[in-house]
Design an enzyme around this catalytic site. Structure first.
Site, PDB file in Angstrom:
ATOM      1  N   THR A 187      21.835 -23.927 -14.515  1.00  0.00           N
ATOM      2  CA  THR A 187      21.641 -24.421 -13.146  1.00  0.00           C
ATOM      3  C   THR A 187      20.883 -25.737 -13.258  1.00  0.00           C
ATOM      4  O   THR A 187      20.227 -25.988 -14.271  1.00  0.00           O
ATOM      5  CB  THR A 187      20.799 -23.431 -12.315  1.00  0.00           C
ATOM      6  N   GLU A 332      25.622 -19.297 -10.560  1.00  0.00           N
ATOM      7  CA  GLU A 332      25.420 -17.876 -10.849  1.00  0.00           C
ATOM      8  C   GLU A 332      26.591 -17.008 -10.399  1.00  0.00           C
ATOM      9  O   GLU A 332      26.673 -15.843 -10.771  1.00  0.00           O
ATOM     10  CB  GLU A 332      24.154 -17.379 -10.124  1.00  0.00           C
ATOM     11  N   LYS A 437       9.730 -24.556   9.139  1.00  0.00           N
ATOM     12  CA  LYS A 437       9.136 -23.544  10.005  1.00  0.00           C
ATOM     13  C   LYS A 437       8.185 -24.223  10.975  1.00  0.00           C
ATOM     14  O   LYS A 437       7.103 -24.653  10.613  1.00  0.00           O
ATOM     15  CB  LYS A 437       8.419 -22.475   9.184  1.00  0.00           C
ATOM     16  N   TRP A 442      12.183 -20.955  12.980  1.00  0.00           N
ATOM     17  CA  TRP A 442      12.975 -21.736  12.044  1.00  0.00           C
ATOM     18  C   TRP A 442      13.814 -22.794  12.724  1.00  0.00           C
ATOM     19  O   TRP A 442      14.477 -22.536  13.739  1.00  0.00           O
ATOM     20  CB  TRP A 442      13.933 -20.832  11.277  1.00  0.00           C
TER      21      TRP A 442
END
Ligand code: ADP
Length: 542
Positions: A187, A332, A437, A442
C-alpha cells in the site's frame, strides 16, 4: 438420514500458469501493443507467452527459485505483462514496485520483501540507483532498454533481451499450491511504512473471473484494454490477468500518461476499455474539450481509487459519449470489490443517482458496515459506519506485519466510512482519516468536493479538516480554477448552497495552482493539512 454424498468434481488448482496457458493457446492471435511515443511495438499472445517462458528460464538461470521475490520497476509495457505471467507461473513471487515512491520507502519495500532480482526500465534506473546501496538482498538486475548501469554498484546486470535470447522457450510450468504466494503489492503508506499485501494464485484466479463478469466489466476477446492505471497500483486493478484470461487486446501506454498522448492513443488504436483514477480523466476531459478527439471506441471506462465526481461522468457522457463506471476497491481487496452499474429497476431519470454512488458490492465479496461502538449497522441507506469486507480475494493480514487494528473477527477494516442501500450499493462519505467533525457532526469532504467540481470555473477541489476554536474542526476548501476562469468564495458558496447543508459551507478558502497528488495520482490531503498548519496557504475568510 440418507448417506452423505461426495462431490464428484475434480480438484484442479487455480493457478496463474493456467491463465497464461489459456490465453496463449485459445487467444494466440490477440495482441499486446506498447506505445513508444510515436507508434506501437506489437506482440501476439503467442509471442508474449513464448517470451514469458524464456523469461522464466532466464530468471531460473540467474538463481530465482520458487518463492523468491522478483521486483519490477517498470511502466505498463509488454515486458511488464511478460513478468506478470512468467514470475508467478514459475512459482516465484512478482513484486511490483511503485515508480513514484520516495527513496526511503522504495528501499524499505525492496528490503522488506527481500527482492532477489529487480527488472528495471532504463528510463527509471536513476531512481533505483538512489537506493542501490540500501537493498542488500538484490543479487541481480535485469535491464530493459538502455542506461548507464555503473550507478547500480557491483551487483551484476543482465539485459532483458539477452536474457531471453539465451534461454530456452521450452517450459513445464510447475504445479504449485494454489494458496501459495503469486504476487505482492505494498500500500502506498499514507501514514507510517507501506504494508505488503500478498496475493495467492487462487485469489488472483477468482478475482480475474469476477472482473470479467457482466456485473463488473464484461470482458471478452473483442475488447482492447488501455490500462492507464499503473501495473504497480493494485495490479492495474487486475486488468492484466482478467484481460489475458478473456483474450482481450492490450494497449500499453508506457510512460506516456499525459492527456495529449493518451488522447492520441485512444483515437488511433481504439481501445474499448480504459481504466484510470479520476485525476487522469479530469486532465483528459480538459484536453479533449480544447482539442476534439474521437474517443468513441471506448465502451466502458472503469474509474476509481478516489471518489469520481458526478460532473466528470456527466461531462464525458454528454460531450463525448463516454460511459465512466465508478468502481471501488483497494490494494488489500485485489482490488475490485464494488462496481456502480445502475440496477435494472432504475428508470431513465434515476440512472445518475445510482451511477454517482461508489459501487454495488461484487459477488464474492461480503460487506458490512460497523459503527463506532462495534455494532453491525443495517443496509438502510441511512446508517453510517466503517466498511468491513471479507472473501477469497480480500487480504487477511499484511506481510510480516499482523496489524490487528486493521482486522476485526476475520473482516478487513477498510477505513472507508459509508452508507449501504438495501440492494448493496455503497456510498463512501469519507476515509476515516479525512473526516471533518464540526460541532460533533460529520461533514463529508467527498460530497463537498464533488459538488464544487461541478462548478464550471473549478478544475479541481479538495476539502480538508482544519482546527476551529468554536466547532473543533471546519472544512477548508482548496480550489484550482480553470485557466482564465474567475470565482470568489461567495460565488462558490452560492453555488453550493442548494447542494449541501448550509452549515457545511466552508468559511475558509484557498486558491491553489494544483492539488498535491499521491504516488498513484490521488489528492494528497495530508500535504494540504500540513501546508495549512505551516501557514503556507493563502487563506481567504468568508
Ligand atoms: P492508497 O491507500 O495508497 O490510496 P489504494 O488504491 O489501495 O491505495 O486505496 C484504496 C482506497 O481508495 C480506498 O480505501 C478508498 O478510500 C479509496 N477509493 C477507492 N475507490 C474509491 C471510490 N470509488 N470512491 C471513493 N474512494 C475510493
Amino acid at each position: 438420514m440418507s448417506d452423505p454424498v461426495q462431490s464428484t468434481m475434480q480438484d484442479a488448482p487455480l493457478l496463474i500458469s493456467a491463465i497464461l496457458k489459456h490465453g496463449a493457446t485459445v487467444y494466440a492471435d490477440s495482441r499486446v501493443l506498447t506505445f513508444d511515443g510515436e507508434g506501437v511495438q506489437e506482440g501476439t499472445y503467442g509471442e508474449v507467452a513464448e517470451r514469458a517462458a524464456r523469461l522464466a528460464n532466464g530468471l531460473a538461470s540467474l538463481g530465482v527459485e520458487p518463492g523468491d521475490r522478483v521486483g519490477t520497476f517498470l511502466w505498463n509495457t509488454q515486458e511488464h505483462l511478460e513478468a506478470y505471467l512468467a514470475v508467478p507461473a514459475m512459482g516465484a513471487v512478482l513484486h511490483t514496485l511503485n515508480l513514484r515512491l520516495f527513496p526511503e520507502q522504495l528501499a524499505y519495500v525492496i528490503d522488506h520483501a527481500q527482492d532477489k532480482v529487480v527488472i528495471v526500465d532504463g528510463t527509471v534506473l536513476p531512481l533505483l540507483a538512489r537506493v542501490a546501496d540500501q537493498i542488500p538482498t538484490v543479487e541481480h538486475y535485469v535491464l530493459i532498454g538502455d542506461a548507464d548501469t555503473s550507478v547500480l554498484g557491483d551487483v551484476p546486470v543482465t539485459r532483458y533481451e539477452e536474457l531471453l535470447a539465451g534461454a530456452s522457450a521450452d517450459i513445464e510450468w510447475p504445479d504449485v499450491d494454489e494458496r501459495s504466494a503469486a504476487a505482492m503489492c505494498y500500500t502506498s503508506g499514507t501514514t507510517g511504512n507501506p504494508k505488503g499485501v500478498v496475493y495467492s494464485h487462487r485469489s488472483t484466479y477468482v478475482h480475474s473471473l469476477a472482473e470479467a463478469t457482466g456485473n463488473a466489466f464484461g470482458l471478452s476477446e473483442t475488447d482492447r484494454i488501455l490500462a492507464v492505471v499503473p501495473m504497480f497500483h493494485a495490479n492495474a486493478w487486475g486488468l492484466p490477468y482478467a484481460g489475458w484470461f478473456a483474450g482481450c487486446d492490450f494497449l500499453m501506454p508506457g510512460r506516456f500518461l499525459q492527456a495529449e498522448p493518451l488522447a492520441r492513443m485512444i483515437e488511433t488504436w481504439k481501445p474499448t476499455i480504459a481504466g484510470a483514477v479520476p485525476t487522469i480523466w479530469n486532465d483528459l476531459l480538459h484536453h479533449v474539450d480544447q482539442n476534439p478527439t474521437d474517443l468513441s471506441s471506448l465502451r466502458v471506462v472503469p474509474c476509481g481509487g478516489a471518489a469520481v465526481p458526478l460532473s466528470l461522468m456527466q461531462a464525458f457522457e454528454e460531450r463525448h459519449g463516454i460511459r465512466i463506471v465508478q468502481a471501488w476497491g483497494m490494494t488489500e481487496t485485489s482490488p475490485l470489490a464494488a462496481v456502480a452499474h445502475p440496477p435494472k429497476s432504475a428508470g431513465p431519470d434515476e440512472q445518475w443517482r445510482w451511477r454517482a454512488k461508489t459501487g454495488r458490492v461484487s459477488g464474492g465479496v461480503e460487506l458490512r458496515i460497523v459503527g463506532d461502538d462495534g455494532s453491525v449497522l443495517p443496509w438502510d441507506g441511512q446508517a453510517v459506519g466503517e466498511i468491513q469486507v471479507r472473501g477469497p480475494w480480500i487480504t487477511g493480514s499484511y506481510h510480516l506485519d499482523p496489524d490487528p487494528e486493521k482486522f476485526m473477527d476475520g473482516w478487513l477494516r477498510t477505513g472507508d466510512v459509508a452508507t449501504v442501500e438495501p440492494n448493496g450499493f455503497i456510498q463512501i462519505t469519507d476515509r476515516s482519516k479525512d473526516v471533518i467533525k464540526s460541532g460533533g457532526e460529520w461533514i463529508s469532504s467527498v460530497e463537498l468536493e464533488n459538488a464544487l467540481m461541478g462548478h464550471p470555473s473549478v478544475f479541481e477541489a479538495a476539502v480538508v479538516a482544519v482546527p476551529d476554536e468554536r466547532w473543533d474542526e471546519r472544512p477548508l476548501a482548496c480550489v484550482v480554477l480553470r485557466p482564465d476562469a474567475q470565482a470568489t468564495p461567495d460565488e462558490l458558496c452560492d453555488y453550493l448552497s442548494d447542494k449541501v447543508a448550509r452549515w457545511w459551507l466552508p468559511e475558509r478558502w484557498t486558491f491553489i495552482e494544483s492539488v498535491p497528488k499521491t504516488s498513484v495520482g490521488k489528492f494528497d490531503k495530508k500535504v494540504l493539512r500540513k501546508q495549512y498548519a505551516d501557514d503556507e496557504l493563502e487563506v481567504v475568510q468568508r
